[in-house]
Design a protein around this motif. Structure first.
Motif: not given
Length: 225
Positions: A200-219
Motif C-alpha cells: 500500500r505504501w508503494g502504491v501511494e508513494q509511486n503515485a507521487k514520485t514514480q520511482n517505486v517498483f514491484l519485484v516478484d520474489h520468485n522470478s
C-alpha cells in the motif's frame, strides 16, 4: 559511490536466513529448546510489524542467543560459519541475486546487504556474495529493524545520501524504503505472503514520485505499480 541496499531475510534470501540459522543452531545443540522457542515466538510477533514488536523485545532475544552461541566451543561466529558453509548458497534466492548483480554491473554501484539478523551471521555470508559487497547485520545490543537498521548502516560507515536503490519485502524496513524513494528508487519485493502494508505504501508513494517498483520474489521480474 552509489549504493544498492537489499534486505536479507525474505528479500535476497529465499526465506528467513536468520530463522534458518537459529533452527540449525538448535538442531546442532548450540541453542537450548527454551531459547529456540522464545526466538520463534518473537519472530512470529515481529512479522506483525513495529507496532507489535519493540526494540527491547529485539535486543532481549538476540542477547540471549548471542550469549548462548558465544559460550559454545566455536563461538557465535564459528556457528555462523558452519551454517553458511553448509547452507549459505541454498538460502539465497537466485532470481533476486541475479537481479542485484545485473543492477550492480549496470550502475557501477556498491552492493550492500542489510539485515536485522545478527552481525556475525551477516559477516559469515560474505563468502556468498561478490568481493566488495558490504554485509551489515545488527549487534545483539542494537535493534535491527525500522530506524535501527539505518542507524546500524551509518555506524558501519554507509553514507545514506548515496542510496540509489533500496529493496525489501517488509514494512519493518519502511524508513529504508522511504530513503530509497527519496534519493533513488525503491523496490517492494512481493512474495506469496506479501506485506500488504508495504505494498500500500508503494502504491501511494509511486503515485507521487514514480520511482517505486514491484519485484516478484520468485522470478525477479520488475514491474510498475
Amino acid at each position: 559511490m552509489k549504493l544498492l541496499i537489499f534486505d536479507l531475510d525474505e528479500t535476497m534470501a529465499s526465506g528467513g536466513a536468520g530463522v534458518g540459522f537459529i533452527e540449525y543452531a538448535h538442531r546442532s545443540n548450540y541453542l537450548s529448546t527454551q531459547i529456540y522457542r522464545a526466538f520463534m515466538n518473537s519472530y512470529d510477533i515481529s512479522l506483525k510489524g513495529r507496532d507489535h514488536y519493540t526494540k527491547e523485545d529485539d535486543i532481549q532475544i538476540k542477547g540471549a542467543i548471542f550469549k548462548a552461541l558465544d559460550a559454545s566451543p566455536v563461538g557465535a561466529r564459528g556457528v555462523a560459519d558452519e551454517f553458511v558453509a553448509l547452507h549459505g548458497e541454498e538460502c539465497i534466492n537466485p532470481a533476486i541475486k541475479e537481479l542485484a548483480l545485473r543492477e550492480l554491473q549496470q550502475t557501477g554501484a556498491r552492493l550492500v546487504i542489510a539485515s536485522g539478523s545478527p552481525d556475525y551471521l551477516l559477516e559469515a555470508f560474505g563468502s556468498v556474495f561478490p568481493e566488495g559487497t558490504k554485509l551489515i547485520g545488527a549487534p545483539w545490543h542494537s535493534p535491527g529493524f525500522d530506524v535501527g537498521k539505518l542507524i546500524n548502516l551509518e555506524k558501519a560507515g554507509i553514507d545514506l545520501t548515496e542510496v540509489a536503490l533500496a529493496a525489501s519485502d517488509s514494512i519493518n524496513d519502511l524508513p529504508l524504503m522511504k530513503l530509497g524513494a527519496k534519493t533513488g528508487r525503491a523496490w517492494v519485493v512481493s512474495r506469496s505472503e506479501s506485506d500488504e502494508k508495504l505494498i500500500r505504501w508503494g502504491v501511494e508513494q509511486n503515485a507521487k514520485t514514480q520511482n517505486v517498483f514491484l519485484v516478484d520474489h520468485n522470478s525477479g521480474r520488475v514491474s510498475s505499480f
